[in-house]
Motif scaffolding. Structure first.
Motif, PDB file in Angstrom:
ATOM      1  N   LYS A  31     -28.675 114.478   8.408  1.00 11.30           N
ATOM      2  CA  LYS A  31     -28.283 114.327   9.799  1.00 11.30           C
ATOM      3  C   LYS A  31     -29.542 114.042  10.611  1.00 11.30           C
ATOM      4  N   THR A  32     -29.361 113.280  11.640  1.00 11.35           N
ATOM      5  CA  THR A  32     -30.496 112.932  12.481  1.00 11.35           C
ATOM      6  C   THR A  32     -31.066 114.179  13.142  1.00 11.35           C
ATOM      7  N   LEU A  33     -32.363 114.318  13.043  1.00 12.51           N
ATOM      8  CA  LEU A  33     -33.049 115.458  13.624  1.00 12.51           C
ATOM      9  C   LEU A  33     -33.685 115.042  14.948  1.00 12.51           C
ATOM     10  N   TRP A  34     -32.832 114.875  15.964  1.00 18.37           N
ATOM     11  CA  TRP A  34     -33.332 114.434  17.265  1.00 18.37           C
ATOM     12  C   TRP A  34     -34.321 115.412  17.868  1.00 18.37           C
ATOM     13  N   LEU A  35     -34.128 116.693  17.575  1.00 19.38           N
ATOM     14  CA  LEU A  35     -35.030 117.698  18.128  1.00 19.38           C
ATOM     15  C   LEU A  35     -36.451 117.561  17.583  1.00 19.38           C
ATOM     16  N   VAL A  36     -36.597 116.879  16.474  1.00 19.40           N
ATOM     17  CA  VAL A  36     -37.921 116.627  15.906  1.00 19.40           C
ATOM     18  C   VAL A  36     -38.391 115.211  16.257  1.00 19.40           C
ATOM     19  N   ALA A  37     -37.500 114.249  16.191  1.00 18.52           N
ATOM     20  CA  ALA A  37     -37.879 112.846  16.391  1.00 18.52           C
ATOM     21  C   ALA A  37     -38.307 112.556  17.833  1.00 18.52           C
ATOM     22  N   ILE A  38     -37.576 113.056  18.797  1.00 20.00           N
ATOM     23  CA  ILE A  38     -37.894 112.750  20.200  1.00 20.00           C
ATOM     24  C   ILE A  38     -39.263 113.297  20.617  1.00 20.00           C
ATOM     25  N   PRO A  39     -39.619 114.557  20.296  1.00 22.67           N
ATOM     26  CA  PRO A  39     -40.972 115.000  20.645  1.00 22.67           C
ATOM     27  C   PRO A  39     -42.073 114.192  19.957  1.00 22.67           C
ATOM     28  N   LEU A  40     -41.822 113.762  18.720  1.00 20.91           N
ATOM     29  CA  LEU A  40     -42.816 112.937  18.035  1.00 20.91           C
ATOM     30  C   LEU A  40     -43.004 111.594  18.747  1.00 20.91           C
ATOM     31  N   ILE A  41     -41.915 111.014  19.220  1.00 21.44           N
ATOM     32  CA  ILE A  41     -42.010 109.753  19.955  1.00 21.44           C
ATOM     33  C   ILE A  41     -42.755 109.969  21.268  1.00 21.44           C
ATOM     34  N   ILE A  42     -42.467 111.059  21.943  1.00 17.33           N
ATOM     35  CA  ILE A  42     -43.147 111.346  23.210  1.00 17.33           C
ATOM     36  C   ILE A  42     -44.646 111.542  22.980  1.00 17.33           C
ATOM     37  N   VAL A  43     -45.009 112.286  21.940  1.00 16.96           N
ATOM     38  CA  VAL A  43     -46.426 112.489  21.620  1.00 16.96           C
ATOM     39  C   VAL A  43     -47.091 111.161  21.273  1.00 16.96           C
ATOM     40  N   ALA A  44     -46.402 110.311  20.523  1.00 16.16           N
ATOM     41  CA  ALA A  44     -46.951 109.009  20.153  1.00 16.16           C
ATOM     42  C   ALA A  44     -47.221 108.155  21.384  1.00 16.16           C
ATOM     43  N   VAL A  45     -46.288 108.137  22.311  1.00 18.70           N
ATOM     44  CA  VAL A  45     -46.459 107.341  23.532  1.00 18.70           C
ATOM     45  C   VAL A  45     -47.606 107.890  24.376  1.00 18.70           C
ATOM     46  N   ILE A  46     -47.699 109.204  24.495  1.00 15.86           N
ATOM     47  CA  ILE A  46     -48.769 109.804  25.286  1.00 15.86           C
ATOM     48  C   ILE A  46     -50.136 109.506  24.668  1.00 15.86           C
ATOM     49  N   ILE A  47     -50.260 109.658  23.363  1.00 17.08           N
ATOM     50  CA  ILE A  47     -51.534 109.369  22.694  1.00 17.08           C
ATOM     51  C   ILE A  47     -51.891 107.896  22.851  1.00 17.08           C
ATOM     52  N   GLY A  48     -50.914 107.015  22.685  1.00 19.22           N
ATOM     53  CA  GLY A  48     -51.179 105.578  22.851  1.00 19.22           C
ATOM     54  C   GLY A  48     -51.635 105.241  24.254  1.00 19.22           C
ATOM     55  N   LEU A  49     -50.964 105.803  25.258  1.00 13.54           N
ATOM     56  CA  LEU A  49     -51.350 105.534  26.644  1.00 13.54           C
ATOM     57  C   LEU A  49     -52.733 106.102  26.970  1.00 13.54           C
ATOM     58  N   LEU A  50     -53.013 107.311  26.495  1.00 16.38           N
ATOM     59  CA  LEU A  50     -54.323 107.901  26.738  1.00 16.38           C
ATOM     60  C   LEU A  50     -55.450 107.083  26.105  1.00 16.38           C
ATOM     61  N   SER A  51     -55.187 106.537  24.914  1.00 11.87           N
ATOM     62  CA  SER A  51     -56.225 105.742  24.258  1.00 11.87           C
ATOM     63  C   SER A  51     -56.472 104.428  24.990  1.00 11.87           C
ATOM     64  N   VAL A  52     -55.408 103.780  25.443  1.00 12.96           N
ATOM     65  CA  VAL A  52     -55.569 102.534  26.191  1.00 12.96           C
ATOM     66  C   VAL A  52     -56.258 102.791  27.533  1.00 12.96           C
ATOM     67  N   LEU A  53     -55.879 103.875  28.198  1.00 13.49           N
ATOM     68  CA  LEU A  53     -56.508 104.219  29.472  1.00 13.49           C
ATOM     69  C   LEU A  53     -57.991 104.543  29.304  1.00 13.49           C
ATOM     70  N   ALA A  54     -58.342 105.229  28.217  1.00 12.71           N
ATOM     71  CA  ALA A  54     -59.755 105.546  27.973  1.00 12.71           C
ATOM     72  C   ALA A  54     -60.569 104.279  27.743  1.00 12.71           C
ATOM     73  N   LEU A  55     -60.003 103.327  27.037  1.00 18.81           N
ATOM     74  CA  LEU A  55     -60.707 102.057  26.814  1.00 18.81           C
ATOM     75  C   LEU A  55     -60.806 101.258  28.110  1.00 18.81           C
ATOM     76  N   ALA A  56     -59.765 101.270  28.912  1.00 21.18           N
ATOM     77  CA  ALA A  56     -59.802 100.548  30.187  1.00 21.18           C
ATOM     78  C   ALA A  56     -60.809 101.188  31.142  1.00 21.18           C
ATOM     79  N   LYS A  57     -60.863 102.505  31.141  1.00 18.19           N
ATOM     80  CA  LYS A  57     -61.813 103.208  32.005  1.00 18.19           C
ATOM     81  C   LYS A  57     -63.254 102.916  31.585  1.00 18.19           C
ATOM     82  N   ALA A  58     -63.483 102.753  30.300  1.00 20.83           N
ATOM     83  CA  ALA A  58     -64.817 102.439  29.796  1.00 20.83           C
ATOM     84  C   ALA A  58     -65.140 100.951  29.932  1.00 20.83           C
ATOM     85  N   ASP A  59     -64.160 100.173  30.400  1.00 21.61           N
ATOM     86  CA  ASP A  59     -64.319  98.729  30.599  1.00 21.61           C
ATOM     87  C   ASP A  59     -64.733  98.020  29.315  1.00 21.61           C
TER      88      ASP A  59
END
Length: 100
Positions: A31-59
């Motif tokens: 059965k789909t484990l949404w309670l596990v999958a959704i937090p993993l997706i949220i963490v993935a998006v946050i880490i991806g955004l933080l990494s792109v923002l850090a690179l943009a801030k460093a120009d």
């Protein structure tokens, strides 16, 4: 050293392969484990955004195809915890897809 296939494309290929395996080789059905999958997706998006923002801030460049345009080594933000947080976010997306 040249980059042949970008990592996001490899991630999409891995996702399609995982999906194909569920269709053509249905060994285990959970059965789909949404309670596990959704937090993993949220963490993935946050880490991806933080990494792109850090690179943009460093120009500096985000593209792995143009390493010669790199202005500096980024060691602040999310990069003080992970050497490759963009790849880490792709890994979290793959894990979330495998849980799904």
């Amino acid at each position: 050293m040249s980059l042949k296939i970008p990592p996001p494309v490899l991630t999409v290929v891995a996702l399609l392969t995982m999906y194909g395996c569920t269709i053509f080789i249905p060994l285990w059905q959970f059965k789909t484990l949404w309670l596990v999958a959704i937090p993993l997706i949220i963490v993935a998006v946050i880490i991806g955004l933080l990494s792109v923002l850090a690179l943009a801030k460093a120009d500096t460049t985000i593209s792995p195809f143009t390493p010669e345009k790199t202005a500096r080594l980024v060691t602040r933000g999310i990069y003080q915890y992970s050497r490759n947080p963009m790849y880490l976010s792709l890994l979290f997306l793959l894990i979330a897809a495998s849980v799904y």
